[in-house]
Design a protein around this motif. Structure first.
Motif, PDB file in Angstrom:
ATOM      1  N   ASN A 199       0.854  -1.183   0.000  1.00  0.00           N
ATOM      2  CA  ASN A 199       0.000   0.000   0.000  1.00  0.00           C
ATOM      3  C   ASN A 199       0.895   1.239   0.000  1.00  0.00           C
ATOM      4  O   ASN A 199       1.128   1.882   1.036  1.00  0.00           O
ATOM      5  N   LEU A 200       1.410   1.570  -1.180  1.00  0.00           N
ATOM      6  CA  LEU A 200       2.415   2.634  -1.286  1.00  0.00           C
ATOM      7  C   LEU A 200       1.815   4.009  -0.990  1.00  0.00           C
ATOM      8  O   LEU A 200       2.499   4.892  -0.462  1.00  0.00           O
ATOM      9  N   THR A 201       0.529   4.195  -1.306  1.00  0.00           N
ATOM     10  CA  THR A 201      -0.106   5.501  -1.096  1.00  0.00           C
ATOM     11  C   THR A 201      -0.166   5.851   0.391  1.00  0.00           C
ATOM     12  O   THR A 201       0.227   6.953   0.803  1.00  0.00           O
ATOM     13  N   LEU A 202      -0.647   4.912   1.211  1.00  0.00           N
ATOM     14  CA  LEU A 202      -0.701   5.170   2.653  1.00  0.00           C
ATOM     15  C   LEU A 202       0.704   5.271   3.244  1.00  0.00           C
ATOM     16  O   LEU A 202       0.938   6.044   4.176  1.00  0.00           O
ATOM     17  N   GLY A 203       1.638   4.483   2.715  1.00  0.00           N
ATOM     18  CA  GLY A 203       3.023   4.574   3.175  1.00  0.00           C
ATOM     19  C   GLY A 203       3.569   5.980   2.965  1.00  0.00           C
ATOM     20  O   GLY A 203       4.196   6.570   3.863  1.00  0.00           O
ATOM     21  N   GLN A 204       3.332   6.536   1.782  1.00  0.00           N
ATOM     22  CA  GLN A 204       3.801   7.891   1.491  1.00  0.00           C
ATOM     23  C   GLN A 204       3.094   8.917   2.377  1.00  0.00           C
ATOM     24  O   GLN A 204       3.691   9.913   2.801  1.00  0.00           O
ATOM     25  N   HIS A 205       1.817   8.672   2.695  1.00  0.00           N
ATOM     26  CA  HIS A 205       1.062   9.586   3.566  1.00  0.00           C
ATOM     27  C   HIS A 205       1.754   9.726   4.920  1.00  0.00           C
ATOM     28  O   HIS A 205       1.936  10.836   5.427  1.00  0.00           O
ATOM     29  N   PHE A 206       2.148   8.606   5.512  1.00  0.00           N
ATOM     30  CA  PHE A 206       2.808   8.655   6.818  1.00  0.00           C
ATOM     31  C   PHE A 206       4.226   9.220   6.706  1.00  0.00           C
ATOM     32  O   PHE A 206       4.710   9.873   7.635  1.00  0.00           O
ATOM     33  N   MET A 207       4.893   8.985   5.585  1.00  0.00           N
ATOM     34  CA  MET A 207       6.222   9.578   5.402  1.00  0.00           C
ATOM     35  C   MET A 207       6.123  11.106   5.360  1.00  0.00           C
ATOM     36  O   MET A 207       6.972  11.814   5.900  1.00  0.00           O
TER      37      MET A 207
END
Length: 897
Positions: free
Chosen positions: A406-414
């Motif tokens: 889930n790259l989108t949520l990963g980027q959100h937290f980054m």
């Protein structure tokens, strides 16, 4: 004297008649167990049996109220004085010495049953009682019961072998008694469950029998086990068991009921009692608490007793329970069990302490040391508000989402972390952790890792609070990944070996697994398949042993092992590994390198060996992942694989369509300028287009492209790709009539160490390669090849054509040639061979000429000898092989040249 007690609902225990005191010569039988073990029932059975055999019986129970011996002494005096039958109580003042003297004059046998010996209070009475047991005459036997093991001193009788001691282990119910008491209508599973819960405690079995609903309950659907929820059992424990423990013991065991098992050291810390060790050791705990035989001496609760204690604990004030959880949290933190520490901290009414423990334990590093599943469990314990506010927790959420694809949520937290760090720059360690996550995310987003960035990041390792063996291993890990991404396998291997050593020294098992996987990939590319297999097996072993529940992690090693077995030509083993792991990989793991290997291997197995789903469907599944996660390289690799399969199937129209669709039509003109792209994709593109060109008659351009790739692969020692490129070059040379160059290249190819392990690289080109090899064996006689080379060529040929009965298993000879050679080895003449095979002598000579040519010999004896040496036919001893016609055959051969 009191009458022998009877029990309306007692558990009959006939097996204890084997311990009947009257059948022994022992002075004393001691039943020593807590309440509820049927001591009185067993004694009553004995009393009835002994009375029926003519023994005089005295039954006395020491009450809690008086706890004195004088009434008992009066009973005993009247019996010893010669009165018959049951005698009423007497208040005379007698002592043990007078009774001992009287006992030596008795002619009849007396059985004295004393129940509840633990109620004796006076030290003088206890001392007198011990003297009475030891010194009474031979016609008196004592049968005692006590809840305590130190009610009276019995060491003298034990040393004289005059004591039978029945303890908890003997008095508890065995399987036969449990079945008889609960009833045979119950299943073995129910009986086993009850046994596990009660530990053979008779009174618990009795209460369960009294309440049939407990036995019929479906415990799987209940939040609380109905056996443990029985209020009757609970009341019995409160009234009969708990009073036998002192206050200090009750305090310890109630607090420690939070745990299924515990150590004395743990109890001392959590209960804040220095004397916990001595308190636990001085009281009889079995069967409610057992001390295990392990070196650390753990204590284990009976499930029913633990449930009772847990209820008591939860009835205490909230702050008291929170305090116990807080101490438990600090204990586990001290022992390095972060998950348990945080589980208790979550119940201690101090949520901020969860963040404190998490950061002290290494924050996001926990995932790399202990595993991502462990990191996920820990993060789930923390309130979402704190996860959003704390950088370490936000980084953890980012990497967990990335790992699951889930790259989108990963980027959100980054992005959250980046905003937090831009506001608060007081702690440089956060930037270090952020960089760690960014680097790892590169493997999930399929981005190259910069060596310059790694060197900048390594400066953080000089910060004393961050410096560790693990962090040293992590920087080498990053170096390995950076070198790998540009194809520098020598430097990647050096960094990987150092990284693995650091991880091993810091006992970071999870990180070790990933480094074994990296080494497996490195050795795969450099052509050392044996070392690749060894490292992947190590990764699989560690994953299975320590992280069996992490399906994504376990699938990584399985997928890469499948690709190795596929290369070996062991398609069945590869298919088994792929079948169970590819789905898990797609669900739980997003490492692009392994995804690529997994789907390429799976589609090859489908196309080549007809295992599993259709190859097109498999590649379609992978394409969907590439689109969903925005992984362009994975998408291009799938396109290349589609073109390869279409070309190998000789579906050139489809291949041409795919080449145009994938914008590879101009690749023949631009391939040199694209050599700086990802090296594996580059090699696959060259081989794919070159193969297409060969099969569509443009061998010259194919040879140009292949030669360019071979130069790079040789320089960088990418042996696995080098072998594939050389195979294609051989096919291209052979198709243009340059057979001498093709033969020289083939001989050069089979000089490469372990070339035979790359069976699938050869086998995938089987149609073109088998035609070449058939001609090769005619140009270069078998005599000049080693047995290993003959065996390998034979395996490739047999992979392309179906075997037949009595044929040469090497497939170098035809069926008729092989049968002719076999009969020749048996000493038969041409005429007899012709008769047996139903062919003419001229045809026999024709087949022999072909055999001689292929084997590189000039006579019959040499033909048989070479065939045996090369394992073409079995060695059957020395045969009488006539050499007639050899010169005529040779002359014919010479004439044909």
């Amino acid at each position: 004297m009191k009458p022998i007690p009877t029990f309306k609902f007692a558990l009959a225990r006939p097996r204890f008649l084997a311990f009947l005191p009257s059948e022994t010569d022992k002075k004393l039988t001691f039943l020593n167990a807590p309440s509820g073990f049927g001591k009185t029932i067993v004694m009553a059975q004995w009393a009835q049996e002994m009375h029926s055999k003519g023994w005089k019986i005295l039954w006395h129970k020491i009450s809690r109220k008086s706890g004195k011996l004088q009434p008992f002494y009066s009973h005993l005096r009247r019996i010893f004085s010669g009165d018959q039958g049951y005698i009423a109580q007497d208040q005379g003042d007698w002592g043990a010495d007078e009774l001992i003297e009287m006992s030596w004059g008795l002619d009849q046998k007396y059985a004295i049953f004393i129940d509840s010996l633990e109620n004796l209070e006076s030290p003088d009475d206890i001392r007198d009682m011990a003297s009475l047991f030891e010194e009474c005459g031979p016609n008196v036997q004592f049968i005692l019961s006590s809840r305590k093991n130190d009610s009276v001193r019995l060491s003298a009788l034990r040393s004289q072998n005059q004591l039978i001691h029945l303890d908890v282990d003997i008095l508890k119910c065995d399987r036969t008694e449990a079945v008889a008491f609960l009833g045979r209508a119950h299943s073995n599973k129910q009986i086993a469950e009850v046994e596990a819960l009660t530990d053979g405690w008779p009174v618990a079995l009795w209460y369960i029998r009294q309440n049939p609903d407990l036995m019929s309950s479906q415990t799987e659907s209940c939040d609380v086990n109905p056996y443990l929820a029985s209020s009757a059992i609970d009341e019995f424990i409160s009234e009969n068991i708990m009073p036998s423990f002192d206050w200090a013991m009750i305090n310890i065991i109630t607090k420690m009921s939070l745990f299924e098992h515990f150590t004395a050291e743990q109890a001392a810390f959590i209960c804040e009692m220095d004397d916990a060790v001595s308190t636990l050791s001085r009281q009889m705990l079995a069967p409610f608490i057992y001390r295990t035989k392990e070196e650390n001496g753990e204590y284990r609760f009976n499930p029913i007793f633990r449930e009772h204690l847990t209820k008591r604990l939860h009835r205490s004030e909230h702050y008291q329970l929170a305090a116990v959880h807080n101490r438990a949290s600090r204990w586990y933190e001290k022992k390095g069990d972060i998950l348990s520490a945080m589980e208790h901290a979550a119940k201690s009414a101090h949520p901020q302490r969860l963040v404190e423990i998490f950061n002290l334990a290494g924050g996001v590093e926990i995932g790399f040391r202990k595993g991502m599943d462990k990191l996920s469990e820990i993060v789930e314990l923390i309130p979402p508000r704190l996860v959003e506010e704390e950088p370490q927790l936000a980084l953890s959420k980012a990497i967990l989402y990335m790992k699951d694809g889930n790259l989108t949520l990963g980027q959100h937290f980054m992005e959250k972390v980046h905003r937090q760090l831009s506001v608060d720059e007081s702690d440089s360690s956060y930037e270090y952790y952020e960089s760690i996550v960014k680097m790892l995310m590169a493997t999930y987003e399929d981005r190259p890792i910069s060596l310059t960035e790694i060197e900048r990041l390594s400066s953080y390792n000089r910060i004393s609070s961050l410096k560790s063996l693990w962090s040293e291993g992590w920087f080498k890990n990053l170096e390995c990944m950076a070198h790998f991404s540009v194809g520098n396998m020598q430097e990647a291997e050096k960094a990987a070996v150092i990284s693995l050593q650091c991880y091993q020294a810091s006992k970071a098992i999870y990180s070790q697994i990933y480094m074994h996987l990296h080494l497996g990939l490195i050795y795969r590319i450099t052509g050392d398949l044996s070392r690749s297999l060894q490292n992947l097996n190590d990764a699989q072993r560690l994953s299975t042993k320590y992280f069996a529940l992490d399906k994504g992690l376990c699938s990584l090693a399985d997928i890469l092992l499948a690709s190795i077995y596929c290369e070996y030509g062991d398609y069945h083993e590869a298919a088994q590994l792929i079948k169970k792991s590819l789905t898990e990989l797609g669900r739980h793991e997003a490492w692009v390198e392994v995804l690529t290997h997994g789907y390429l291997t799976s589609s090859f197995l489908s196309f080549r060996a007809k295992f599993g789903k259709d190859a097109g469907d498999i590649l379609g599944d992978c394409e969907a992942i590439a689109i969903e996660r925005d992984l362009p390289r994975l998408g291009r690799t799938i396109d290349i694989q589609r073109i390869e399969i279409a070309t190998l199937e000789r579906n050139f129209e489809q291949a041409e369509y795919l080449v145009a669709k994938c914008n590879l039509a101009n690749f023949t003109d631009t391939y040199k300028s694209q050599s700086n792209s990802e090296f594996q994709e580059y090699y696959r593109s060259i081989n794919c287009i070159a193969r297409y060109l060969i099969h569509t008659g443009r061998q010259d351009k194919a040879l140009e492209m292949i030669e360019h790739a071979i130069q790079i692969q040789f320089e960088k020692q990418h042996i696995s790709f080098l072998i594939k490129s050389k195979i294609l070059k051989i096919i291209a040379l052979n198709s243009t009539g340059l057979t001498a160059e093709a033969d020289a290249l083939f001989m050069d190819l089979i000089v490469i160490q372990n070339y035979r392990l790359f069976f699938s690289s050869f086998s995938s080109e089987r149609h073109s390669l088998s035609a070449y090899l058939n001609d090769f064996t005619k140009r270069h006689t078998v005599k000049n090849l080693t047995p290993d080379e003959v065996s390998f060529i034979s395996r490739l040929l047999s992979d392309d054509r179906q075997r037949h009965d009595s044929d040469d298993e090497t497939n170098i000879l035809s069926k008729r040639e092989f049968n002719t050679l076999v009969l020749l080895s048996e000493g038969k003449s041409n005429k007899l061979i012709g008769r047996e095979l139903d062919i003419s002598e001229a045809t026999v000579k024709f087949h022999l000429r072909n055999v001689f040519t292929k084997l590189g010999v000039s006579n019959r004896m040499m033909a048989v000898e070479v065939a045996r040496t090369k394992n073409i036919i079995e060695h059957r001893g020395f045969d009488n092989i006539p050499n007639i016609d050899d010169r005529r055959i040779q002359a014919t051969m010479d004439g044909s040249h």
